[in-house]
Design a protein around this motif. Structure first.
Motif, PDB file in Angstrom:
ATOM      1  N   ASP A  99     -97.236  18.551 -19.685  1.00 38.87           N
ATOM      2  CA  ASP A  99     -97.970  19.475 -20.155  1.00 38.87           C
ATOM      3  C   ASP A  99     -97.560  20.122 -21.682  1.00 38.87           C
ATOM      4  O   ASP A  99     -96.397  20.560 -22.421  1.00 38.87           O
ATOM      5  N   TYR A 100     -98.248  19.728 -22.740  1.00 41.39           N
ATOM      6  CA  TYR A 100     -97.796  19.985 -24.329  1.00 41.39           C
ATOM      7  C   TYR A 100     -98.365  21.481 -24.327  1.00 41.39           C
ATOM      8  O   TYR A 100     -99.221  21.806 -23.997  1.00 41.39           O
ATOM      9  N   VAL A 101     -97.587  22.035 -25.423  1.00 40.53           N
ATOM     10  CA  VAL A 101     -97.750  23.430 -25.681  1.00 40.53           C
ATOM     11  C   VAL A 101     -98.452  23.392 -27.117  1.00 40.53           C
ATOM     12  O   VAL A 101     -98.583  22.051 -27.715  1.00 40.53           O
ATOM     13  N   THR A 102     -99.270  24.221 -27.567  1.00 38.48           N
ATOM     14  CA  THR A 102    -100.026  24.297 -28.748  1.00 38.48           C
ATOM     15  C   THR A 102     -98.980  23.847 -29.950  1.00 38.48           C
ATOM     16  O   THR A 102     -99.684  23.073 -30.574  1.00 38.48           O
ATOM     17  N   GLU A 103     -97.989  24.269 -30.014  1.00 36.91           N
ATOM     18  CA  GLU A 103     -97.276  23.749 -31.281  1.00 36.91           C
ATOM     19  C   GLU A 103     -96.978  22.136 -31.361  1.00 36.91           C
ATOM     20  O   GLU A 103     -96.947  21.552 -32.400  1.00 36.91           O
ATOM     21  N   GLU A 104     -96.578  21.743 -30.098  1.00 36.61           N
ATOM     22  CA  GLU A 104     -96.321  20.160 -29.919  1.00 36.61           C
ATOM     23  C   GLU A 104     -97.702  19.602 -30.327  1.00 36.61           C
ATOM     24  O   GLU A 104     -97.733  18.469 -31.135  1.00 36.61           O
ATOM     25  N   GLU A 105     -98.886  20.056 -29.762  1.00 38.29           N
ATOM     26  CA  GLU A 105    -100.164  19.194 -30.196  1.00 38.29           C
ATOM     27  C   GLU A 105    -100.279  19.243 -31.736  1.00 38.29           C
ATOM     28  O   GLU A 105    -101.007  18.484 -32.090  1.00 38.29           O
ATOM     29  N   GLN A 106    -100.090  20.689 -32.105  1.00 35.67           N
ATOM     30  CA  GLN A 106    -100.270  20.575 -33.835  1.00 35.67           C
ATOM     31  C   GLN A 106     -99.368  19.890 -34.483  1.00 35.67           C
ATOM     32  O   GLN A 106     -99.979  19.079 -35.536  1.00 35.67           O
ATOM     33  N   VAL A 107     -98.153  19.627 -34.079  1.00 36.11           N
ATOM     34  CA  VAL A 107     -97.172  18.809 -34.719  1.00 36.11           C
ATOM     35  C   VAL A 107     -97.792  17.248 -34.847  1.00 36.11           C
ATOM     36  O   VAL A 107     -97.908  16.715 -35.668  1.00 36.11           O
ATOM     37  N   LEU A 108     -98.080  16.779 -33.378  1.00 32.16           N
ATOM     38  CA  LEU A 108     -98.740  15.341 -33.282  1.00 32.16           C
ATOM     39  C   LEU A 108    -100.040  15.451 -34.324  1.00 32.16           C
ATOM     40  O   LEU A 108    -100.104  14.435 -34.810  1.00 32.16           O
ATOM     41  N   LYS A 109    -100.933  16.266 -34.431  1.00 33.04           N
ATOM     42  CA  LYS A 109    -102.214  16.257 -35.126  1.00 33.04           C
ATOM     43  C   LYS A 109    -101.724  16.142 -36.613  1.00 33.04           C
ATOM     44  O   LYS A 109    -102.331  15.322 -37.444  1.00 33.04           O
ATOM     45  N   LEU A 110    -100.615  16.926 -36.987  1.00 30.42           N
ATOM     46  CA  LEU A 110    -100.407  16.879 -38.450  1.00 30.42           C
ATOM     47  C   LEU A 110     -99.871  15.730 -38.791  1.00 30.42           C
ATOM     48  O   LEU A 110    -100.241  15.004 -39.971  1.00 30.42           O
ATOM     49  N   ILE A 111     -99.164  15.190 -37.987  1.00 31.61           N
ATOM     50  CA  ILE A 111     -98.597  13.758 -38.310  1.00 31.61           C
ATOM     51  C   ILE A 111     -99.796  12.726 -38.400  1.00 31.61           C
ATOM     52  O   ILE A 111     -99.819  11.886 -39.359  1.00 31.61           O
ATOM     53  N   ASN A 112    -100.662  12.788 -37.390  1.00 34.41           N
ATOM     54  CA  ASN A 112    -101.890  11.534 -37.384  1.00 34.41           C
ATOM     55  C   ASN A 112    -102.813  12.000 -38.574  1.00 34.41           C
ATOM     56  O   ASN A 112    -103.237  11.195 -39.255  1.00 34.41           O
ATOM     57  N   ASP A 113    -103.062  13.366 -39.097  1.00 37.15           N
ATOM     58  CA  ASP A 113    -103.629  13.633 -40.333  1.00 37.15           C
ATOM     59  C   ASP A 113    -102.911  12.921 -41.439  1.00 37.15           C
ATOM     60  O   ASP A 113    -103.796  12.424 -42.377  1.00 37.15           O
TER      61      ASP A 113
END
Length: 165
Positions: free
Chosen positions: A41-55
């Motif tokens: 269960d990802y928290v919002t901050e974890e999802e944001q870090v993953l997105k920033l890395i992929n971006d």
């Protein structure tokens, strides 16, 4: 008669021991980690870090990484360890490496850690401004996971693990 009976019992016991020690029975049973199939269960901050890395990876022409829940569970275990010791460290990286290699068939594994950053953007910026961390962010990986956990004082520990299948 007693001697004959004891010899028969002895021979039966010997036969049973040979049968129980036959080839194929001496291998250790492989215990599958139940977290391999669990949903993280990802928290919002974890999802944001993953997105920033992929971006970031996409902006420089690299493949986007696929999120793997098991890697995030392994990351979470390390965050919890760091919280328990009160220090950031790569202690027992070999254990995390072996879990991911054995559980997921990874060929290579890398790890970024951070402590006490206030936002997903600030931690990703810090990793990008550190040559050794940037190597992982821009590395030849295919999958990743992350965990962010806070200690009792609210200070956050970040473990981001990368792998190539």
């Amino acid at each position: 008669m007693k001697k004959i009976l004891s010899k028969v019992v002895f021979l039966v016991l010997i036969s049973i021991s040979f049968i129980s020690c036959s080839a194929g029975n001496d291998e250790e049973a492989v215990v599958k980690d139940p977290k391999l199939d669990a949903k993280y269960d990802y928290v919002t901050e974890e999802e944001q870090v993953l997105k920033l890395i992929n971006d970031h990876r996409a902006s420089i022409g690299l493949n986007k990484l696929i999120t793997v829940d098991y890697i995030s569970f392994v990351s979470e275990e390390h965050d919890n360890y760091m919280i328990s010791t009160g220090e950031m460290s790569h202690n027992f990286f070999q254990d995390r490496y072996e879990k991911i290699v054995n559980g997921l068939g990874a060929k290579t594994v890398g790890e970024n850690l951070a402590y006490n950053y206030s936002s997903p953007q600030s931690v990703v910026n810090a990793w990008l401004n550190s040559e050794s961390h940037k190597v992982n962010l821009e590395g030849d990986y295919t999958h990743f996971g992350i965990s962010i956990r806070a200690n009792a004082a609210g200070k956050k520990y970040y473990t981001n693990i990368f792998m190539k299948k």
